[in-house]
Design a protein around this motif. Structure first.
Motif, mmCIF file in Angstrom:
data_model
loop_
_atom_site.group_PDB
_atom_site.id
_atom_site.type_symbol
_atom_site.label_atom_id
_atom_site.label_comp_id
_atom_site.label_asym_id
_atom_site.label_seq_id
_atom_site.Cartn_x
_atom_site.Cartn_y
_atom_site.Cartn_z
ATOM 1 N N LEU A 174 0.817 -1.213 0.000
ATOM 2 C CA LEU A 174 0.000 0.000 0.000
ATOM 3 C C LEU A 174 0.851 1.264 0.000
ATOM 4 N N GLU A 175 2.169 1.082 0.011
ATOM 5 C CA GLU A 175 3.100 2.188 -0.142
ATOM 6 C C GLU A 175 4.290 1.678 -0.944
ATOM 7 N N ASP A 176 4.940 2.575 -1.655
ATOM 8 C CA ASP A 176 6.077 2.217 -2.501
ATOM 9 C C ASP A 176 7.349 2.461 -1.690
ATOM 10 N N TRP A 177 7.861 1.395 -1.079
ATOM 11 C CA TRP A 177 8.994 1.550 -0.164
ATOM 12 C C TRP A 177 10.233 2.099 -0.870
ATOM 13 N N LYS A 178 10.471 1.631 -2.090
ATOM 14 C CA LYS A 178 11.644 2.103 -2.826
ATOM 15 C C LYS A 178 11.520 3.591 -3.121
ATOM 16 N N ALA A 179 10.351 4.014 -3.579
ATOM 17 C CA ALA A 179 10.143 5.428 -3.873
ATOM 18 C C ALA A 179 10.210 6.286 -2.622
ATOM 19 N N GLU A 180 9.864 5.705 -1.476
ATOM 20 C CA GLU A 180 9.922 6.441 -0.218
ATOM 21 C C GLU A 180 11.361 6.636 0.251
ATOM 22 N N MET A 248 10.532 -9.587 -5.118
ATOM 23 C CA MET A 248 9.282 -9.403 -5.861
ATOM 24 C C MET A 248 8.391 -8.357 -5.201
ATOM 25 N N VAL A 249 8.116 -8.518 -3.912
ATOM 26 C CA VAL A 249 7.175 -7.607 -3.268
ATOM 27 C C VAL A 249 7.757 -6.197 -3.137
ATOM 28 N N PHE A 250 9.073 -6.092 -2.998
ATOM 29 C CA PHE A 250 9.693 -4.777 -2.884
ATOM 30 C C PHE A 250 9.642 -4.028 -4.211
ATOM 31 N N MET A 251 9.845 -4.747 -5.300
ATOM 32 C CA MET A 251 9.968 -4.117 -6.612
ATOM 33 C C MET A 251 8.652 -4.016 -7.377
ATOM 34 N N GLN A 252 7.547 -4.574 -6.828
ATOM 35 C CA GLN A 252 6.293 -4.590 -7.581
ATOM 36 C C GLN A 252 5.122 -4.026 -6.759
ATOM 37 N N PRO A 253 5.215 -2.796 -6.301
ATOM 38 C CA PRO A 253 4.119 -2.220 -5.516
ATOM 39 C C PRO A 253 2.852 -2.085 -6.363
ATOM 40 N N GLU A 271 -5.024 -1.780 12.918
ATOM 41 C CA GLU A 271 -4.341 -0.490 12.826
ATOM 42 C C GLU A 271 -3.050 -0.406 13.637
ATOM 43 N N ARG A 272 -2.742 -1.426 14.425
ATOM 44 C CA ARG A 272 -1.466 -1.434 15.146
ATOM 45 C C ARG A 272 -0.345 -2.056 14.308
ATOM 46 N N ASP A 273 -0.652 -2.432 13.103
ATOM 47 C CA ASP A 273 0.327 -3.029 12.203
ATOM 48 C C ASP A 273 1.383 -2.004 11.812
ATOM 49 N N THR A 274 2.635 -2.461 11.720
ATOM 50 C CA THR A 274 3.729 -1.571 11.285
ATOM 51 C C THR A 274 4.579 -2.225 10.189
ATOM 52 N N THR A 275 4.014 -3.189 9.475
ATOM 53 C CA THR A 275 4.777 -3.929 8.478
ATOM 54 C C THR A 275 5.195 -3.048 7.304
ATOM 55 N N ALA A 276 6.456 -3.114 6.951
ATOM 56 C CA ALA A 276 6.976 -2.422 5.769
ATOM 57 C C ALA A 276 8.236 -3.154 5.333
ATOM 58 N N ILE A 277 8.220 -3.712 4.139
ATOM 59 C CA ILE A 277 9.363 -4.470 3.646
ATOM 60 C C ILE A 277 10.575 -3.550 3.498
ATOM 61 N N PRO A 283 16.666 4.568 6.727
ATOM 62 C CA PRO A 283 17.085 5.553 7.732
ATOM 63 C C PRO A 283 16.042 5.643 8.849
ATOM 64 N N ALA A 284 16.491 5.959 10.048
ATOM 65 C CA ALA A 284 15.628 5.909 11.228
ATOM 66 C C ALA A 284 14.377 6.762 11.076
ATOM 67 N N GLU A 285 14.524 7.971 10.571
ATOM 68 C CA GLU A 285 13.364 8.857 10.444
ATOM 69 C C GLU A 285 12.357 8.319 9.440
ATOM 70 N N LEU A 286 12.851 7.728 8.360
ATOM 71 C CA LEU A 286 11.960 7.127 7.374
ATOM 72 C C LEU A 286 11.266 5.899 7.951
ATOM 73 N N ALA A 287 12.014 5.071 8.650
ATOM 74 C CA ALA A 287 11.448 3.841 9.222
ATOM 75 C C ALA A 287 10.289 4.147 10.163
ATOM 76 N N LYS A 288 10.352 5.263 10.874
ATOM 77 C CA LYS A 288 9.308 5.613 11.831
ATOM 78 C C LYS A 288 7.965 5.844 11.169
ATOM 79 N N ARG A 289 7.962 6.325 9.931
ATOM 80 C CA ARG A 289 6.687 6.653 9.298
ATOM 81 C C ARG A 289 6.190 5.596 8.313
ATOM 82 N N LEU A 290 6.998 4.554 8.064
ATOM 83 C CA LEU A 290 6.554 3.486 7.173
ATOM 84 C C LEU A 290 5.647 2.508 7.918
ATOM 85 N N GLY A 291 4.739 1.887 7.195
ATOM 86 C CA GLY A 291 3.885 0.873 7.788
ATOM 87 C C GLY A 291 2.845 1.416 8.739
ATOM 88 N N ASN A 292 2.364 2.619 8.501
ATOM 89 C CA ASN A 292 1.318 3.216 9.332
ATOM 90 C C ASN A 292 -0.041 2.769 8.788
#
Length: 342
Positions: A174-180, A248-253, A271-277, A283-292
């Motif tokens: 549901l988010e493009d981790w590479k683009a983020e 596959m999952v990282f490169m095919q959002p 809604e307590r899920d924080t999954t993000a491949i 980076p720490a600041e990016l990791a905090k906002r992924l998987g919301n």
């Protein structure tokens, strides 16, 4: 119009303290095909040829135990899950009159794990469609969790005229981790990391990412299921397939295409899920906002026309495992409405 149904109730089952939950888990299983791990229903085989090689997909095909309603629900597992993980959902569905088909995807669990295979969500969707065609399933409700939700969205984009409904349970993609900004790594690097996987690391990851620091003894079975595939002869092939599918999952959002889904859709989001491949290498600041997922669920439902959103504010990545009674009640309450829209 999006319909949002909030379900915030207190967890009533006993939970182990987080500190105690980090005690080691030891699995007696050691089989890359899960030969010694019992599934809740008879396992069948779909034999087919793909990319020039013979492959086998394991699947369960469970008939309705109540008056059949003529509908079939297809359950698609996540990357760190198997068809067996749906066991708590299968029974309520069959008791409600649904036929339930539950495949293990190629590369996972009891299905073939090829040494060389071009993994893609398009390919896995085509494999699943071929299995359903052989099983005589038409116009299914396709329901996917985690990576299975990502696959279900791709399936809906490819075969929407052949479906009667779509259910997404905490889907990834549901988010493009590479683009983020999450760094890209090679398959070889992913493989080296996968070779280190064991029961302890699986449990630690699931504790922090899936269950919000709360562990129950019943979760250990699923840790043992996964860990058993990495142990002993053939474990390196499991690690290799896991590396290929991580790529596959990282490169095919699918996030960029969700607005094109035209199938009646139900989203069920813990809604307590924080999954993000790849969050572990961000980076720490990016990791905090992924998987919301509180935000991702609302955003995605708003982009899929006519979708229904059910939220579980106190649950994580696997609401069907954490609170099966609540999850199944919400599923059955909304499933007929969603599939009847078509």
């Amino acid at each position: 119009m999006m319909k949002r149904i909030a379900r915030a109730t207190t967890l009533v089952l006993g939970i182990a303290l987080a500190g105690a939950s980090l005690m080691p888990v030891r699995s007696a299983l050691a089989d890359p095909m899960l030969a010694d791990f019992d599934y809740p229903h008879e396992v069948r085989r779909f034999e087919f040829t793909s990319q020039g090689q013979p492959l086998s997909m394991a699947y369960m095909d469970v008939p309705a135990t109540a008056d059949p309603n003529g509908r079939t629900v297809v359950l698609l597992h996540g990357k760190n899950f198997c068809g067996a993980t749906w066991e708590g959902v299968i029974r309520p569905l069959t008791e409600a009159g649904y036929r339930v088909v539950v495949p293990d995807q190629v590369g996972f669990c009891k299905s073939s794990k090829p040494r060389a295979y071009q993994f893609g969500l398009h390919q896995l969707a085509a494999n699943t469609r071929a299995l359903l065609d052989q099983a005589g399933v038409s116009d299914p409700i396709v329901m996917g969790h985690s990576m299975g939700g990502m696959l279900a969205m791709r399936y809906a984009l490819m075969y929407q005229d052949e479906m009667s409904g779509l259910v997404l349970v905490n889907p990834i993609g549901l988010e493009d981790w590479k683009a983020e900004g999450v760094p890209v790594v090679t398959v070889d690097e992913l493989y080296k990391s996968e070779l280190k996987t064991g029961a302890d690391s699986i449990k630690k990851y699931q504790l922090s990412t899936y269950y919000n620091g709360e562990w129950r003894p019943g979760y250990d079975r699923w840790v043992e299921m996964l860990a058993g595939m990495y142990r002993g002869e053939g474990g390196d092939l499991v690690a290799w397939n896991q590396a290929l599918t991580s790529d596959m999952v990282f490169m095919q959002p699918v996030v960029h295409e969700v607005q094109n889904i035209r199938v009646p859709t139900l989203l069920m989001i813990g809604e307590r899920d924080t999954t993000a491949i790849g969050k572990n290498r961000a980076p720490a600041e990016l990791a905090k906002r992924l998987g919301n997922y509180a935000e991702l669920g609302r955003r995605t439902a708003g982009r899929i026309g006519g979708s229904v959103l059910v939220t579980f504010p106190d649950l994580g990545h696997s609401p069907q495992v954490q609170a099966p009674d609540r999850f199944n009640a919400a599923l059955l309450e909304n499933l007929g409405q969603v599939s009847a829209q078509r």
